[in-house]
Design a protein around this motif. Structure first.
Motif, PDB file in Angstrom:
ATOM      1  N   UNK A 304      -0.926  -0.981   2.617  1.00 32.47           N
ATOM      2  CA  UNK A 304      -0.155  -2.214   2.683  1.00 32.47           C
ATOM      3  C   UNK A 304       0.534  -2.415   1.342  1.00 32.47           C
ATOM      4  N   UNK A 305      -0.251  -2.241   0.283  1.00 26.90           N
ATOM      5  CA  UNK A 305       0.299  -2.103  -1.049  1.00 26.90           C
ATOM      6  C   UNK A 305      -0.565  -1.074  -1.755  1.00 26.90           C
ATOM      7  N   UNK A 306      -0.224  -0.730  -2.996  1.00 28.77           N
ATOM      8  CA  UNK A 306      -0.950   0.326  -3.679  1.00 28.77           C
ATOM      9  C   UNK A 306      -2.366  -0.081  -4.029  1.00 28.77           C
ATOM     10  N   UNK A 307      -3.343   0.494  -3.359  1.00 23.06           N
ATOM     11  CA  UNK A 307      -4.737   0.146  -3.647  1.00 23.06           C
ATOM     12  C   UNK A 307      -5.653   1.279  -3.231  1.00 23.06           C
ATOM     13  N   UNK A 308      -6.828   1.316  -3.850  1.00 16.84           N
ATOM     14  CA  UNK A 308      -7.864   2.232  -3.426  1.00 16.84           C
ATOM     15  C   UNK A 308      -8.685   1.581  -2.332  1.00 16.84           C
ATOM     16  N   UNK A 309      -9.249   2.383  -1.464  1.00 14.46           N
ATOM     17  CA  UNK A 309     -10.025   1.843  -0.343  1.00 14.46           C
ATOM     18  C   UNK A 309     -11.122   0.861  -0.766  1.00 14.46           C
ATOM     19  N   UNK A 310     -11.835   1.085  -1.894  1.00 11.35           N
ATOM     20  CA  UNK A 310     -12.875   0.124  -2.275  1.00 11.35           C
ATOM     21  C   UNK A 310     -12.331  -1.254  -2.663  1.00 11.35           C
ATOM     22  N   UNK A 311     -11.012  -1.343  -2.952  1.00 10.71           N
ATOM     23  CA  UNK A 311     -10.418  -2.625  -3.342  1.00 10.71           C
ATOM     24  C   UNK A 311     -10.065  -3.501  -2.144  1.00 10.71           C
ATOM     25  N   UNK A 312     -10.126  -2.952  -0.945  1.00  7.73           N
ATOM     26  CA  UNK A 312      -9.562  -3.636   0.223  1.00  7.73           C
ATOM     27  C   UNK A 312     -10.572  -4.444   1.018  1.00  7.73           C
ATOM     28  N   UNK A 345       6.083   2.185   0.881  1.00  8.96           N
ATOM     29  CA  UNK A 345       6.162   3.625   1.113  1.00  8.96           C
ATOM     30  C   UNK A 345       7.339   4.241   0.367  1.00  8.96           C
ATOM     31  N   UNK A 346       8.533   3.717   0.618  1.00 14.28           N
ATOM     32  CA  UNK A 346       9.714   4.363   0.041  1.00 14.28           C
ATOM     33  C   UNK A 346      10.093   3.808  -1.330  1.00 14.28           C
ATOM     34  N   UNK A 347       9.812   2.535  -1.595  1.00 11.52           N
ATOM     35  CA  UNK A 347      10.239   1.917  -2.829  1.00 11.52           C
ATOM     36  C   UNK A 347       9.312   2.175  -3.999  1.00 11.52           C
ATOM     37  N   UNK A 348       8.003   2.218  -3.719  1.00 10.41           N
ATOM     38  CA  UNK A 348       7.025   2.321  -4.801  1.00 10.41           C
ATOM     39  C   UNK A 348       6.331   3.667  -4.878  1.00 10.41           C
ATOM     40  N   UNK A 349       6.201   4.374  -3.768  1.00  7.97           N
ATOM     41  CA  UNK A 349       5.390   5.595  -3.774  1.00  7.97           C
ATOM     42  C   UNK A 349       6.156   6.851  -3.364  1.00  7.97           C
TER      43      UNK A 349
END
Length: 452
Positions: A304-312, A345-349
């Protein structure tokens, strides 16, 4: 072994309490200490729309005090944990993914009693705080700012629209989609196809080619880190009917986006704060490093935004709450949040092949340096001294930070670039690229809509 267990218990209690205290103490300070343009995207876009030189002055104590606080927190966590209790990052990865897969398995269990199954998933998911103690404070901090910024609009609008359509539209005309295995497979397949597309192109041009081996790493690890979220969320709400009419109304009219565009407009200092904490050594491998596991990034590494799975963890609970208790579409499947996810997806990564200014690869460069470009856009990073470059060209301006002569303040300076600075006279084209923030605000131009 005993030292590791003791340090883990200490981190889970005293360590997390102090990190959360630091998080809360500095959470709202930017809104009382900074010029409005540095915490409100709309205000900044309006100021930049004048195409005139200006500077934003900030008391030096704000910047230096925050940076000292981060350094003090680094030292505190290091002393609290102790050198004898270091756990190898690969061990942390293994333990967390075992917990994650157990949580997925619990979500897929046949739902004899709905609430009982939900409790089982919740309890299993909380085991991550045992194996990754500092993921607790990171998940709460990251979750609070993300839910506020991109979930608020959806939660308010979808709840109202769903209630209205249920009350006034006969049931046989109130069409709905049932969350089912078919929906899960279809959604994940579509998401993966979009990721494949952005390996080659983005809405602003071609994407830099990456070796096939590196792409494959993003495919499998990105699925593990980003998509197992849906392997928990959707099975736990199998059978839930999501009304189609409220979703379509929201998409066509953009009701939730009106709110989301305002909340994300205030996201820069909130995101920076949570993100900076996530990069504190010892805290970092417990949560956010999962997002930085691979060097550089592709769209497969974006959730959804840049994060690691443990942060969600908190974000996942919010989605489950919306669908399970309020019977509305989970926010991560709502039109306004899907728009953020697509931009992510396209703008940040995705690394742009022909960057026209320093903003084009702003966040993907963070995945190369890891400790620079921590904010959402350049101005806040320049202010805090964490930008990848001390002077940048962004949205038609040269932007840099300088210290006042008396040493009491910093100025973030914005100097307009004329067409001659672009080399090809295409300033407008350049400033139109990644000058658009997650809030939908285009910093390269100002229109009356920004004031609404």
């Amino acid at each position: 072994m005993i030292g590791t267990i003791w340090s883990s218990l200490t981190a889970l209690t005293v360590g997390n309490i102090n990190i959360l205290r630091f998080y809360l103490c500095h959470l709202i300070k930017p809104f009382s200490s900074l010029p409005k343009e540095l915490y409100d995207d709309v205000a900044l876009a309006k100021r930049m729309g004048g195409k005139e030189e200006f500077a934003l002055t900030v008391d030096k104590s704000f910047v230096d005090g925050y940076n000292r606080g981060i350094d003090d927190m680094k030292d505190y966590v290091k002393k609290l944990w102790g050198p004898s209790a270091q756990v190898d990052y690969r061990v942390k990865q293994l333990l967390f993914w075992l917990v994650r897969l157990a949580t997925v398995a619990a979500a897929f269990q046949e739902q004899d009693q709905e609430d009982k199954n939900l409790r089982r998933v919740l309890l299993v998911s909380m085991l991550q705080f045992v194996v990754l103690p500092y993921s607790l404070s990171v998940a709460l901090g990251y979750g609070l700012e993300t839910v506020f910024a991109i979930y608020t609009g959806h939660a308010i609008i979808q709840t109202i629209l769903t209630a209205l359509t249920t009350a006034f539209i006969p049931e046989k005309y109130n069409l709905a989609i049932t969350i089912s295995p078919t929906f899960l497979i279809s959604f994940l397949a579509l998401d993966q196809l979009l990721c494949v597309y952005t390996l080659f192109r983005s809405p602003i041009g071609p994407v830099e080619k990456m070796p096939m081996k590196r792409i494959w790493q993003s495919v499998w690890y990105g699925f593990l880190n980003c998509k197992t979220y849906y392997l928990i969320l959707l099975p736990i709400i199998y059978g839930t009917k999501i009304a189609i009419i409220p979703w379509i109304l929201d998409y066509c009219v953009g009701l939730s986006s009106v709110i989301t565009n305002r909340t994300t407009g205030f996201w820069s200092p909130l995101f920076y704060h949570a993100h900076r904490i996530g990069h504190i050594p010892i805290v970092y491998p417990d949560a956010h490093r999962f997002h930085h596991h691979l060097h550089d990034a592709t769209s497969f590494d974006a959730h959804i935004f840049g994060s690691g799975a443990p942060e969600e963890w908190l974000i996942l609970l919010t989605d489950i709450f919306l669908a399970h208790f309020l019977k509305v579409c989970p926010a991560s499947l709502g039109p306004s949040v899907l728009a953020v996810s697509w931009y992510n997806k396209w703008g940040f990564h995705s690394r742009k092949a022909n960057p026209s200014d320093d903003g084009d690869n702003f966040h993907v460069n963070h995945h190369s340096t890891h400790v620079k470009n921590i904010a959402i856009t350049y101005p806040y990073d320049l202010l805090m001294g964490t930008a990848m470059k001390p002077r940048v060209h962004w949205a038609g301006y040269e932007i840099f930070r300088e210290e006042s002569k008396d040493g009491k303040s910093y100025k973030v300076c914005f100097v307009p670039l004329d067409s001659g600075d672009t080399g090809d006279g295409q300033l407008l084209k350049r400033s139109k690229r990644q000058s658009i923030s997650l809030s939908g605000v285009d910093f390269s131009t100002h229109s009356p809509e920004l004031e609404q």
